[in-house]
Enzyme design. Structure first.
Site, mmCIF file in Angstrom:
data_model
loop_
_atom_site.group_PDB
_atom_site.id
_atom_site.type_symbol
_atom_site.label_atom_id
_atom_site.label_comp_id
_atom_site.label_asym_id
_atom_site.label_seq_id
_atom_site.Cartn_x
_atom_site.Cartn_y
_atom_site.Cartn_z
ATOM 1 C CG ASP A 133 -2.117 0.930 1.030
ATOM 2 O OD1 ASP A 133 -2.159 1.646 0.008
ATOM 3 O OD2 ASP A 133 -2.995 0.971 1.926
ATOM 4 C CG ASP A 185 -5.784 -4.838 2.866
ATOM 5 O OD1 ASP A 185 -6.439 -4.155 2.060
ATOM 6 O OD2 ASP A 185 -5.391 -4.380 3.959
ATOM 7 C CB CYS A 231 -11.062 -25.200 11.782
ATOM 8 S SG CYS A 231 -9.694 -24.182 11.212
ATOM 9 C CB CYS A 253 -6.074 -23.962 11.275
ATOM 10 S SG CYS A 253 -6.463 -23.752 13.021
ATOM 11 C CB CYS A 269 -8.863 -26.325 14.724
ATOM 12 S SG CYS A 269 -9.478 -24.658 15.052
ATOM 13 C CG HIS A 292 -8.951 -20.462 14.216
ATOM 14 N ND1 HIS A 292 -9.531 -21.609 13.689
ATOM 15 C CD2 HIS A 292 -9.943 -19.541 14.296
ATOM 16 C CE1 HIS A 292 -10.815 -21.381 13.479
ATOM 17 N NE2 HIS A 292 -11.086 -20.133 13.839
HETATM 18 N N1 PRF Z 1 -6.364 4.069 0.625
HETATM 19 C C1 PRF Z 1 -5.212 3.345 0.746
HETATM 20 N N2 PRF Z 1 -5.152 2.258 1.532
HETATM 21 C C2 PRF Z 1 -6.259 1.892 2.226
HETATM 22 C C3 PRF Z 1 -7.464 2.606 2.135
HETATM 23 C C4 PRF Z 1 -7.542 3.753 1.283
HETATM 24 O O1 PRF Z 1 -8.558 4.438 1.141
HETATM 25 C C5 PRF Z 1 -8.378 1.952 2.991
HETATM 26 C C6 PRF Z 1 -9.778 2.329 3.273
HETATM 27 N N3 PRF Z 1 -10.550 1.302 3.832
HETATM 28 C C7 PRF Z 1 -7.679 0.874 3.564
HETATM 29 N N4 PRF Z 1 -6.411 0.856 3.094
HETATM 30 N N5 PRF Z 1 -4.126 3.732 0.072
HETATM 31 ZN ZN ZN Z 2 -8.732 -23.502 13.206
#
Ligand code: PRF
Ligand code: ZN
Length: 378
Positions: A102, A275, A313, A315, A318, A344
Site C-alpha cells: 500500500d 486485505d 477447521c 488449521c 484446531c 486459526h
Molecule cells: N487508501 C489506501 N489504503 C487503504 C485505504 C484507502 O482508502 C483503505 C480504506 N478502507 C484501507 N487501506 N491507500
Molecule cells: Zn482452526
C-alpha cells in the site's frame, strides 16, 4: 493451460474462470511474477515486513498466496533503500509468494491532526520519533519501486467519514491527479501499479473517480475510502455504483475490508481482492473467527472446554489444541496463545475465500451467501 503463457509483459493480469450468472461475483486468477493466485483472494497484512506472530512458512501452510505490506512503515523504518540493498522485500522477509504494498496514503490519513495535505503531497509527523516527514506520489512510488512488490498502489487520500461534499470533491480530484503523477513516476518493470478509487460517500464522486481512473488505463483498481466508519449499507451502495464502471478484464481490490460478511457482499458486487488487519488484530485480543461469529476464547465458559476452536477447521491450532488450552495460554500471557489464534483466524478467512470461489465455480454462489449470512449474523 494458462492464457497468459509467454505474455511476460502482462503484469497482474486477471484471467476470468467463471462469472456468476445471478450477481457480479467472479472467480479467476491473478498472474504475477511470484505466482498465479486464485480470486477471490484475501491478503494477510504484514505491515512491518512480517505478518504479526507467524512465519512465512506458516503462512504458506495456511494457504496464503499473497500478502500486503505497508510503504509508510517501511519508509520510516528500516527505510526502503535498506530493503532494496537487502535484495528487495521478498528476499528481506523470505517470502516468495506475492506481495502488494500500500502506498502510505491511508496510514498518513490515520494520523489525524498530525498531517497536512497539499497539492504536492502529505506532510506528517512520524509516529516513531515525531520527526517531520513528507510523502508525495513520486516519493511513495520510488519507495515502492525500492521494496519491489508485485503490485503497488498509487498515492491517494482516504477521505475521512463523514466529509462535506465540497471537501470530498476537491480531495477526489486531487487523488486522480496524484494517480496520474504516480503513473508517470513508476518506471520499474515486473511490477503492476493499481489506482485507487475514492469519492467519499457520494455516488456521483465515486462514479467520476472510477471513470477518470479507468481512462488512465491502470492494470488494476483499488477501491479506497470505504469501511471508515460509515454504515455497511452505505458501503454496499458505493460498491454497487462503482464496481460496474471498472473494466471486467482487470482485478478489483477493496482495501481494508476483512470481515466475512463484508467479504461475501463485496464479492457479490464483483470484488476480487481484500486485505485487512481484522483477523490478526482480533486474534491478538484472544478472539477467534468462526462461521457463527466471534468466539472469545478467553471467556470463562471455555475453561474446561476440550474441543478445538472449530471442530471442522483444518488449521494447526484446531487440529492439535483445545479451547481450554488456548484460553490458558492467553490468560497466562503466553506468546504461543496469540500465535494459535492468529493461525486459526488467517486459516479461517483464507478458507472462506476458497469456499466462495468454489461456490462461484459450481454456480451456487447466491445460495452459499444466504446460508453463510443466516448462520453468521444470527
Ligand atoms: N487508501 C489506501 N489504503 C487503504 C485505504 C484507502 O482508502 C483503505 C480504506 N478502507 C484501507 N487501506 N491507500
Ligand atoms: Zn482452526
Amino acid at each position: 493451460t494458462c492464457a497468459f503463457a509467454g505474455q511476460k509483459k502482462v503484469l497482474a493480469a486477471y484471467e476470468e474462470a467463471v462469472k456468476c450468472g445471478y450477481s457480479g461475483a467472479r472467480a479467476g486468477r491473478l498472474h504475477t511474477p511470484h505466482g498465479v493466485f486464485d480470486t477471490p483472494m484475501f491478503m494477510p497484512v504484514g505491515t512491518q515486513a512480517t505478518v504479526k506472530a507467524v512465519s512465512p512458512r506458516e503462512l504458506k501452510e495456511m494457504g496464503a498466496q499473497i500478502i500486503l505490506s505497508n510503504t509508510y512503515h517501511l519508509y520510516l523504518r528500516p527505510g526502503t533503500e535498506l530493503v532494496a540493498e537487502a535484495g528487495g522485500l521478498h528476499r528481506f522477509m523470505d517470502w516468495d509468494g506475492g506481495i502488494l504494498t500500500d502506498s502510505g496514503g491511508f496510514q498518513v490519513f490515520s494520523l489525524g491532526p498530525l498531517r497536512k495535505i497539499t497539492e504536492e503531497g502529505a506532510a506528517f509527523r512520524s509516529h516513531i520519533d515525531g520527526s517531520t516527514q513528507f510523502l508525495s506520489p513520486e516519493i511513495a512510488i520510488k519507495a515502492q519501486m525500492n521494496l519491489g512488490a508485485d503490485i503497488i498502489m498509487a498515492f491517494d487520500e482516504c477521505i475521512p467519514y463523514p466529509a462535506e461534499y465540497q471537501y470530498a470533491k476537491l480531495s477526489t480530484e486531487r487523488t486522480t491527479r496524484w494517480a496520474e503523477r504516480s503513473q508517470k513516476a513508476h518506471t520499474r518493470s515486473g511490477q503492476a501499479l493499481f489506482a485507487i478509487v475514492q469519492g467519499g460517500m457520494y455516488q456521483d464522486l465515486r462514479r467520476v473517480s472510477a471513470n477518470d481512473l479507468v481512462s488512465l488505463d491502470f492494470p488494476g483498481y483499488g477501491i479506497g475510502g470505504l469501511s471508515v466508519g460509515e454504515p455497511k449499507p452505505v458501503m454496499y451502495e458505493m460498491l454497487e455504483q462503482t464496481v460496474p464502471l471498472l473494466p471486467e478484464n482487470k482485478p478489483r481490490y477493496l482495501m481494508g475490508v476483512g470481515t466475512p460478511d463484508c467479504l461475501v457482499e463485496a464479492v457479490r458486487y464483483g470484488i476480487d481482492m481484500f486485505d485487512c488487519v481484522f483477523p490478526t488484530r482480533v486474534a491478538r485480543n484472544g478472539t477467534a473467527m468462526t462461521k457463527s461469529g466471534r468466539l472469545v476464547v478467553k471467556n470463562a465458559a471455555y475453561a474446561k472446554d476440550f474441543l478445538p476452536i472449530d471442530e471442522n477447521c483444518g488449521c494447526y491450532a484446531c487440529q492439535n489444541f483445545s479451547r481450554a488450552y488456548i484460553r490458558h495460554l492467553l490468560k497466562a500471557d503466553e506468546i504461543f496463545g496469540l500465535r494459535l489464534t492468529t493461525i486459526h483466524n488467517l486459516y479461517f478467512l483464507l478458507d472462506f475465500t476458497k469456499k466462495m470461489r468454489q461456490a462461484i465455480l459450481e454456480d451456487r454462489f447466491l445460495s452459499f451467501r444466504e446460508e453463510f449470512l443466516a448462520q453468521y449474523c444470527k
